[in-house]
Design a protein around this motif. Structure first.
Motif, short mmCIF file in Angstrom:
data_model
loop_
_atom_site.label_atom_id
_atom_site.label_comp_id
_atom_site.label_asym_id
_atom_site.label_seq_id
_atom_site.Cartn_x
_atom_site.Cartn_y
_atom_site.Cartn_z
N GLY A 195 0.80 -1.22 0.00
CA GLY A 195 0.00 0.00 0.00
C GLY A 195 0.83 1.26 0.00
O GLY A 195 0.66 2.14 -0.85
N TRP A 196 1.77 1.38 0.97
CA TRP A 196 2.54 2.63 1.09
C TRP A 196 3.33 2.92 -0.18
O TRP A 196 3.22 4.01 -0.76
N THR A 197 4.15 1.95 -0.60
CA THR A 197 4.98 2.16 -1.79
C THR A 197 4.23 1.80 -3.07
O THR A 197 4.39 2.44 -4.10
N GLY A 198 3.38 0.76 -2.99
CA GLY A 198 2.67 0.33 -4.18
C GLY A 198 1.64 1.32 -4.68
O GLY A 198 1.45 1.47 -5.89
N PHE A 199 0.99 2.04 -3.76
CA PHE A 199 -0.07 2.96 -4.18
C PHE A 199 0.27 4.42 -3.87
O PHE A 199 0.20 5.28 -4.75
N ALA A 200 0.62 4.73 -2.63
CA ALA A 200 0.76 6.12 -2.22
C ALA A 200 2.01 6.80 -2.77
O ALA A 200 1.96 7.93 -3.26
N LEU A 201 3.15 6.13 -2.68
CA LEU A 201 4.41 6.80 -3.02
C LEU A 201 4.45 7.35 -4.44
O LEU A 201 4.81 8.53 -4.63
N PRO A 202 4.11 6.58 -5.48
CA PRO A 202 4.22 7.13 -6.83
C PRO A 202 3.35 8.35 -7.05
O PRO A 202 3.73 9.26 -7.81
N ARG A 203 2.20 8.41 -6.41
CA ARG A 203 1.30 9.55 -6.60
C ARG A 203 1.83 10.79 -5.88
O ARG A 203 1.70 11.90 -6.40
N LEU A 204 2.41 10.61 -4.72
CA LEU A 204 3.03 11.74 -4.03
C LEU A 204 4.28 12.21 -4.78
O LEU A 204 4.55 13.41 -4.87
N ARG A 205 5.02 11.25 -5.30
CA ARG A 205 6.29 11.59 -5.95
C ARG A 205 6.08 12.39 -7.23
O ARG A 205 6.98 13.14 -7.66
N GLY A 253 9.27 16.40 -4.19
CA GLY A 253 10.59 15.81 -4.22
C GLY A 253 10.71 14.65 -3.25
O GLY A 253 9.78 14.33 -2.50
N ILE A 254 11.87 14.03 -3.23
CA ILE A 254 12.10 12.86 -2.40
C ILE A 254 11.91 13.19 -0.92
O ILE A 254 11.21 12.46 -0.19
N LEU A 255 12.50 14.28 -0.46
CA LEU A 255 12.44 14.62 0.96
C LEU A 255 11.01 14.88 1.41
O LEU A 255 10.55 14.32 2.41
N LEU A 256 10.29 15.74 0.68
CA LEU A 256 8.93 16.08 1.09
C LEU A 256 8.00 14.88 0.96
O LEU A 256 7.13 14.66 1.81
N THR A 257 8.18 14.09 -0.08
CA THR A 257 7.37 12.86 -0.21
C THR A 257 7.59 11.96 0.99
O THR A 257 6.64 11.43 1.58
N GLY A 258 8.85 11.77 1.36
CA GLY A 258 9.16 10.92 2.51
C GLY A 258 8.59 11.45 3.80
O GLY A 258 8.07 10.69 4.63
N LEU A 259 8.64 12.77 4.00
CA LEU A 259 8.14 13.36 5.25
C LEU A 259 6.61 13.27 5.33
O LEU A 259 6.06 13.01 6.40
N ILE A 260 5.94 13.50 4.22
CA ILE A 260 4.47 13.37 4.21
C ILE A 260 4.07 11.94 4.53
O ILE A 260 3.19 11.68 5.35
N MET A 261 4.72 11.00 3.84
CA MET A 261 4.42 9.59 4.09
C MET A 261 4.73 9.21 5.54
O MET A 261 3.98 8.46 6.17
N ALA A 262 5.84 9.72 6.06
CA ALA A 262 6.24 9.36 7.42
C ALA A 262 5.28 9.90 8.47
O ALA A 262 5.02 9.23 9.48
N LEU A 263 4.77 11.11 8.25
CA LEU A 263 3.80 11.67 9.19
C LEU A 263 2.57 10.78 9.29
O LEU A 263 2.09 10.46 10.38
N LEU A 264 2.08 10.33 8.14
CA LEU A 264 0.90 9.46 8.12
C LEU A 264 1.26 8.05 8.59
O LEU A 264 0.48 7.40 9.28
#
Length: 292
Positions: free
Chosen positions: A156-166, A170-181
């Motif tokens: 779910g996290w990488t399979g669905f959410a990550l590509p859409r955020l990316r 950028g890498i840093l902000l994508t990672g921080l948004i994902m990490a908060l959730l």
């Protein structure tokens, strides 16, 4: 480093069925996270209400949330095309050996080094078991739990959410948004964490457990996926982190108080943030060298 194409978002638009809500088509990420939280937290609550399991064991229901939400939304939004694309990424094993080494060893090296430091700073911290058989059982259990958690969560996290955020950040902000959730999603597991002495407030303990070390590690996971496009590698990178946290919790004696309660998580965070800094410094230097 050059920017890699972002895999993971099928080249189709709209829902698979006419009745699918337009809101979900326009806002797949909020719907994904709502579903993931609902399935995970609801499943854990149902298990606790129905039986006599502890929070630790009831938390086994949590990884089902992101997996179920990611796969179901992929099917509903993109149909067979989306599922085929997901299957293609699940078969993306061919990446350089250095990426496997980084993914598989970063978490264990940091956690093992941290355990040694904590043992020296607080003798007796890791006294949860004193037998070889007990230690072996905890390690084996951690490895099995880590593998299951890594596969299900990253579906779910990488399979669905990550590509859409990316696609947006950028890498840093994508990672921080994902990490908060991601950290917030773990809240039920740590909500009752306390300091036996009462010196450390519960809110501080929970905040450190959830947000001191998960954000930098998620940034590293986003970076690795950005460079490789490998969903199995993301799962394998997640697995030893979960295994290490499992082993740490069961090996700890439970008698630590004050700052000792927080020390492993704080040291993990410091180490992972240091690695993040090194990665971005090297990236910046290579960009300067490529564009003098």
């Amino acid at each position: 480093m050059t920017t890699q194409p972002q895999p993971g978002v099928p080249l189709v638009s709209g829902a698979a069925g006419k009745g699918f809500s337009s809101f979900t088509r326009r806002h797949p990420l909020p719907v994904f996270y709502l579903l993931a939280f609902f399935i995970s937290w609801g499943g854990m609550a149902a298990i606790l209400r129905a039986g006599h399991l502890t929070v630790t064991w009831a938390a086994a229901a949590l990884p089902a949330g992101p997996a179920a939400a990611g796969v179901s939304l992929t099917a509903l939004l993109y149909g067979r095309t989306g599922l085929r694309e997901l299957g293609t990424r699940l078969r993306q094993w061919r990446v350089g050996p250095r990426w496997y080494l980084f993914a598989l060893l970063t978490g264990p090296i940091v956690m093992a080094t941290t355990a040694a430091l904590v043992s020296m700073m607080f003798p007796g911290y890791y006294a949860g078991t004193t037998t070889l058989e007990g230690t072996a059982a905890i390690i084996l259990g951690g490895l099995l739990v880590g593998l299951a958690v890594g596969i299900l969560e990253e579906l779910g996290w990488t399979g669905f959410a990550l590509p859409r955020l990316r696609r947006r950040y950028g890498i840093l902000l994508t990672g921080l948004i994902m990490a908060l959730l991601w950290g917030t999603w773990h809240y039920p597991m740590f909500a009752d964490s306390t300091d036996p002495s009462g010196a450390m407030p519960n809110a501080v303990i929970v905040a450190v457990f959830l947000f001191a070390w998960l954000p930098p590690f998620r940034v590293l996971m986003v970076w690795v996926y950005d460079r490789t496009g490998s969903l199995p590698l993301a799962m394998l990178m997640h697995a030893p982190l979960s295994a290490g946290a499992f082993i740490n919790s069961f090996m700890a004696s439970g008698t630590a108080t004050g700052m000792a309660v927080l020390m492993p998580a704080l040291l993990w965070g410091a180490a992972f943030w240091t690695i993040v800094a090194v990665v971005f410094l090297v990236k910046a230097r290579r960009l300067r060298d490529a564009n003098p």
